[in-house]
Motif scaffolding. Structure first.
Motif, PDB file in Angstrom:
ATOM      1  N   UNK A 196       0.743  -0.740  -0.083  1.00  0.00           N
ATOM      2  CA  UNK A 196       0.576  -0.171  -0.418  1.00  0.00           C
ATOM      3  C   UNK A 196       1.399   0.823  -0.036  1.00  0.00           C
ATOM      4  N   UNK A 197      -0.014   2.500  -0.619  1.00  0.00           N
ATOM      5  CA  UNK A 197       1.743   3.453  -0.991  1.00  0.00           C
ATOM      6  C   UNK A 197       0.498   4.987  -0.487  1.00  0.00           C
ATOM      7  N   UNK A 198       1.095   5.692  -0.434  1.00  0.00           N
ATOM      8  CA  UNK A 198      -0.042   6.793   0.630  1.00  0.00           C
ATOM      9  C   UNK A 198       1.253   7.998   1.129  1.00  0.00           C
ATOM     10  N   UNK A 199       0.664   9.154  -0.053  1.00  0.00           N
ATOM     11  CA  UNK A 199       1.404  10.496   0.080  1.00  0.00           C
ATOM     12  C   UNK A 199       1.074  11.516   1.515  1.00  0.00           C
ATOM     13  N   UNK A 200       2.351  12.413   1.763  1.00  0.00           N
ATOM     14  CA  UNK A 200       2.034  12.556   3.225  1.00  0.00           C
ATOM     15  C   UNK A 200       1.480  13.797   2.604  1.00  0.00           C
ATOM     16  N   UNK A 201       0.788  15.234   2.993  1.00  0.00           N
ATOM     17  CA  UNK A 201       0.510  16.459   2.140  1.00  0.00           C
ATOM     18  C   UNK A 201       0.725  17.217   1.985  1.00  0.00           C
ATOM     19  N   UNK A 202       2.131  17.075   3.148  1.00  0.00           N
ATOM     20  CA  UNK A 202       2.982  18.383   2.274  1.00  0.00           C
ATOM     21  C   UNK A 202       4.023  17.493   1.352  1.00  0.00           C
ATOM     22  N   UNK A 203       3.703  17.001   0.819  1.00  0.00           N
ATOM     23  CA  UNK A 203       4.103  16.023  -0.778  1.00  0.00           C
ATOM     24  C   UNK A 203       6.207  15.374  -0.243  1.00  0.00           C
ATOM     25  N   UNK A 204       6.194  15.261   0.504  1.00  0.00           N
ATOM     26  CA  UNK A 204       7.528  15.194   1.350  1.00  0.00           C
ATOM     27  C   UNK A 204       7.736  13.500   1.929  1.00  0.00           C
ATOM     28  N   UNK A 205       6.259  13.212   1.981  1.00  0.00           N
ATOM     29  CA  UNK A 205       6.943  11.683   2.814  1.00  0.00           C
ATOM     30  C   UNK A 205       5.970  11.042   1.994  1.00  0.00           C
ATOM     31  N   UNK A 206       6.594   9.476   1.689  1.00  0.00           N
ATOM     32  CA  UNK A 206       5.607   8.210   1.680  1.00  0.00           C
ATOM     33  C   UNK A 206       5.469   6.961   2.426  1.00  0.00           C
ATOM     34  N   UNK A 207       4.663   6.489   2.933  1.00  0.00           N
ATOM     35  CA  UNK A 207       3.900   5.514   3.673  1.00  0.00           C
ATOM     36  C   UNK A 207       4.354   4.148   2.727  1.00  0.00           C
ATOM     37  N   UNK A 208       4.181   3.213   3.390  1.00  0.00           N
ATOM     38  CA  UNK A 208       4.149   2.077   2.786  1.00  0.00           C
ATOM     39  C   UNK A 208       3.465   1.066   3.992  1.00  0.00           C
ATOM     40  N   UNK A 209       2.557   0.119   3.280  1.00  0.00           N
ATOM     41  CA  UNK A 209       2.174  -0.429   3.766  1.00  0.00           C
ATOM     42  C   UNK A 209       2.523  -2.345   4.024  1.00  0.00           C
ATOM     43  N   UNK A 210       2.618  -2.280   4.141  1.00  0.00           N
ATOM     44  CA  UNK A 210       3.310  -3.759   3.875  1.00  0.00           C
ATOM     45  C   UNK A 210       2.057  -5.700   4.588  1.00  0.00           C
ATOM     46  N   UNK A 211       1.083  -5.915   3.973  1.00  0.00           N
ATOM     47  CA  UNK A 211       0.347  -7.106   4.287  1.00  0.00           C
ATOM     48  C   UNK A 211       0.972  -7.889   5.799  1.00  0.00           C
ATOM     49  N   UNK A 212       0.126  -8.024   6.052  1.00  0.00           N
ATOM     50  CA  UNK A 212       0.493  -8.411   8.086  1.00  0.00           C
ATOM     51  C   UNK A 212       0.077 -10.585   8.007  1.00  0.00           C
ATOM     52  N   UNK A 213      -0.552 -10.153   6.701  1.00  0.00           N
ATOM     53  CA  UNK A 213      -0.024 -12.088   6.215  1.00  0.00           C
ATOM     54  C   UNK A 213       1.031 -12.715   6.201  1.00  0.00           C
ATOM     55  N   UNK A 214       2.114 -13.385   6.810  1.00  0.00           N
ATOM     56  CA  UNK A 214       3.242 -14.149   7.201  1.00  0.00           C
ATOM     57  C   UNK A 214       2.974 -15.032   5.682  1.00  0.00           C
ATOM     58  N   UNK A 215       2.201 -15.669   5.231  1.00  0.00           N
ATOM     59  CA  UNK A 215       1.756 -16.517   4.344  1.00  0.00           C
ATOM     60  C   UNK A 215       2.311 -16.620   2.791  1.00  0.00           C
ATOM     61  N   UNK A 216       1.956 -14.258   3.636  1.00  0.00           N
ATOM     62  CA  UNK A 216       2.373 -13.735   1.938  1.00  0.00           C
ATOM     63  C   UNK A 216       4.004 -13.009   1.653  1.00  0.00           C
ATOM     64  N   UNK A 217       4.542 -12.571   3.287  1.00  0.00           N
ATOM     65  CA  UNK A 217       5.408 -12.201   3.656  1.00  0.00           C
ATOM     66  C   UNK A 217       5.734 -12.817   4.708  1.00  0.00           C
ATOM     67  N   UNK A 218       6.994 -13.539   4.831  1.00  0.00           N
ATOM     68  CA  UNK A 218       8.030 -14.194   5.008  1.00  0.00           C
ATOM     69  C   UNK A 218       8.875 -13.583   5.917  1.00  0.00           C
ATOM     70  N   UNK A 219       8.980 -13.397   7.970  1.00  0.00           N
ATOM     71  CA  UNK A 219       9.222 -12.579   8.588  1.00  0.00           C
ATOM     72  C   UNK A 219      11.058 -12.392   7.511  1.00  0.00           C
ATOM     73  N   UNK A 220      12.480 -11.578   7.759  1.00  0.00           N
ATOM     74  CA  UNK A 220      12.716 -11.261   7.330  1.00  0.00           C
ATOM     75  C   UNK A 220      13.209  -9.800   7.213  1.00  0.00           C
TER      76      UNK A 220
END
Length: 653
Positions: A607-631
């Protein structure tokens, strides 16, 4: 009067003729030279490179050139190149085992002390960023016709419930007829198991306790002390352990089904180590229960690692005894039982099942364990997946979890027949695991039948494929100097710039944090097209720069300061002046690859969102560890033209 040419004319004519003859004789070479010159000019043009990319051979100082059998990207950005003995019997006999650490950022190299022969081991990325390396070589193969002393597996029994017994390398086992065989390795046999039957009343009387002893067992490879037919046996027999006295002599003995001069395969080791990227050294952990050579190690959703298949300590394919490593306790436990041929391609899928694509690296019978399917580890059930064409040509094929991982599509590319088969296939096939009843469907064909193909995920959601050969180990000059991009969205291939270094057996390719692709290794059987000269291991490193980097005339998107870990909501925010330019983000797991097998790499859409000031981006990682194994993962962001940033490393717990 007939015309008579002058002597001067004759000389001139003869001279001109000689020039014409020489020109005719040299025409192919001249044309080839001119063609090569034009090709070099063409591929150096910016327009060509923006469309097809470019290749460059990296300068590796002689003292750091190594037979790269394994390659793994560490979260420090460095690449671990593991040779062990490097498929070199002399180095094995001398105990010369090699590992080199390469830093692609500044092209520096470092030798790493290597405690075991990790040649043909397995490896997997651990949650804390260490690399688990398990298995390797205990003994090189001896081919048919070259075995001088009868040998084989000896089952060593221990009937004592009071103590384990260790028999050192060199222990002598004597047959009932007096023939002696010598063990090649140390072997420890656990204590026998003592079982009690519960006492009970019968006819008003208490019956006594009964004790049952079940002998413990371990295997060791033995060979006859002397060469000759007298040591050959195909009948089961019990063998005395020479040197044991008293109760030990009664409790400990050997059993063998047959001891022959048939081909003796490679034998595995039980050793396991973690490579520490910070300290840059191998750290020993508990050994596996089974010795393994050519095993696959696959990370599970809880961070533990499943070790599957391999040749054991007597050279047989492990019959299905798999085991699981816990990175917290540093110990192994018994895993679900299932047989696979060596180096099976196993991918963690959403929901926790493992997909066996059918890809493998060879050892094992042609009719056993080669059908693709979904393996439910909890139930230990296996559901076969139909639909793949050329099912007899999955050995040495390439498999990849297509980007993004959320689509749950897996592709198989190329492959060949079992063993030294002349068969190779251009077939590709894709299975969509999101469907209720998944099956393989045919994909676009490769340009030609290809074994040992390398397939690498790129940050722009394409797959880069390169190298391979038409025939077994590149024989008959069959290396393929071609590369291509596969676009999952279009389900089509597009041409890429051609490599200059052939890659077949024992070759690897992986994505670097700067977005380039590095290729290593190759172990051709022969060194010429007529198969008259033995091949030499390819020690050059060649790096591919994809078109997206040649198109980055205005610069690449840049992600600046930010965390190395996710917050409790699975998010991370980074400062950037390119927020308006960034359109996508991918989390890419680093490779650990060998023998065309890389079950670690995966690309996860964020997931990708941008800060209102246009100087930041926030990424969101899926919480499903079968999709994103720890590491540890590489975080790439891309713009609308598919141009990626350099990676930021981030840890997923």
């Amino acid at each position: 009067m007939a015309y008579q040419p002058s002597e001067q004319f004759k000389k001139t004519l003869l001279g001109s003729g000689a020039v014409l003859v020489l020109a005719a004789l040299n025409a192919p070479a001249a044309v080839s030279f001119a063609t090569d010159k034009y090709h070099a000019y063409k591929i150096a043009q910016p327009g060509y490179q923006k469309k097809y990319g470019s290749w460059a051979v990296i300068d590796v100082p002689e003292q750091f050139r190594v037979n790269a059998i394994h390659a793994a990207l560490l979260h420090t950005g460095k690449v671990l190149l593991i040779a062990g003995s490097g498929n070199n019997q002399k180095k094995f006999d001398a105990g010369t085992f090699e590992t080199v650490l390469w830093d692609p950022a500044d092209n520096t190299f470092k030798k790493i002390p290597t405690p075991e022969d990790f040649f043909c081991s397995g490896h997997s990325q651990l949650p804390d960023g260490r690399l688990l390396v398990a298995g390797g070589t205990a003994r090189y193969e001896v081919l048919d016709g070259e075995v001088e002393k009868a040998g084989g597996g000896m089952r060593v029994k221990n009937e004592s419930p009071d103590k384990a017994v260790t028999l050192p390398k060199g222990t002598v086992f004597r047959s009932p007829t007096g023939i002696e065989y010598v063990s090649r390795f140390d072997v420890t046999v656990p204590k026998a198991r003592r079982e009690f039957e519960v006492s009970y009343f019968k006819s008003g009387q208490m019956k006594p306790w009964k004790t049952k002893i079940t002998a413990a067992e371990a295997r060791v490879f033995v060979e006859a002390r002397e060469a000759g037919p007298q040591a050959l046996t195909t009948e089961a027999a019990q063998y005395e352990v020479v040197g044991l006295k008293g109760a030990d002599a009664d409790n400990v003995y050997g059993l063998a089904q047959k001891l022959t001069t048939e081909k003796q395969d490679f034998q595995g080791i039980k050793a396991a180590y973690e490579f520490d990227p910070r300290a840059e050294r191998y750290v020993p952990v508990d050994p596996m229960t089974d010795a393994r050579w050519y095993p696959t190690l696959v990370t599970l959703d809880d961070g533990r690692v499943l070790a599957v298949s391999g040749l054991n300590d007597v050279g047989d394919v492990v019959p299905g005894d798999n085991e699981i490593y816990d990175p917290v306790t540093k110990k192994w436990s018994k895993g679900p039982f299932r047989y696979f041929p060596t180096y099976p391609a196993l991918f963690l899928t959403q929901g926790g099942k493992l997909l066996y694509t059918g890809s493998n690296a060879g050892y094992g019978p042609a009719e056993k364990g080669r059908e693709p399917g979904l393996w439910d580890l909890k139930k230990n059930s296996f559901t076969k997946l139909p639909g793949i064409t050329d099912p007899d040509q999955l050995e040495t094929s390439s498999s990849v979890l297509l980007p993004p991982a959320q689509d749950q599509k897996v592709m198989v590319l190329g492959g060949g027949g079992v063993g030294e088969s002349a068969k190779s296939t251009a077939r590709t096939a894709v299975v969509d695991l999101s469907k209720a009843d998944p099956s393989y469907t045919e994909g676009p064909s490769l340009p030609q039948g290809t074994r040992y193909l390398s397939s690498v995920l790129l940050p722009d959601d394409t797959v880069f494929t390169t190298g391979g050969s038409r025939k077994y180990r590149g024989s008959s000059g069959s290396d393929i100097l071609r590369a291509q991009f596969y676009d999952p969205a279009a389900n089509a291939f597009a041409e890429a710039a051609a490599p200059t270094v052939g890659r077949n057996y024992h070759s690897e390719a992986l994505l670097l944090p700067d977005g380039r692709v590095a290729t290593f290794g190759s172990d051709p059987l022969y060194g010429d097209g007529d198969n008259t000269k033995l091949g030499t291991f390819e020690q050059r490193v060649e790096v591919f720069t994809p078109p997206y980097l040649h198109r980055a005339g205005a610069g690449r998107p840049v992600i600046g300061e930010g965390p190395r870990e996710l917050d409790r909501n699975g998010r991370a925010t980074f400062r950037t002046r390119d927020a308006g330019r960034i359109v996508a983000a991918r989390l890419m797991r680093p490779s650990a690859v060998t023998h065309s097998t890389d079950v670690e790499q995966r690309s996860v859409a964020l997931g990708l969102t941008k800060g209102g000031d246009g100087l930041t981006v926030t990424v969101t990682v899926p919480g499903d560890r079968t999709l994103v194994p720890p590491g540890w993962y590489m975080l790439f962001v891309t713009d609308a033209d598919g141009i990626p940033s350099e990676a930021k490393w981030i840890q997923v717990d």
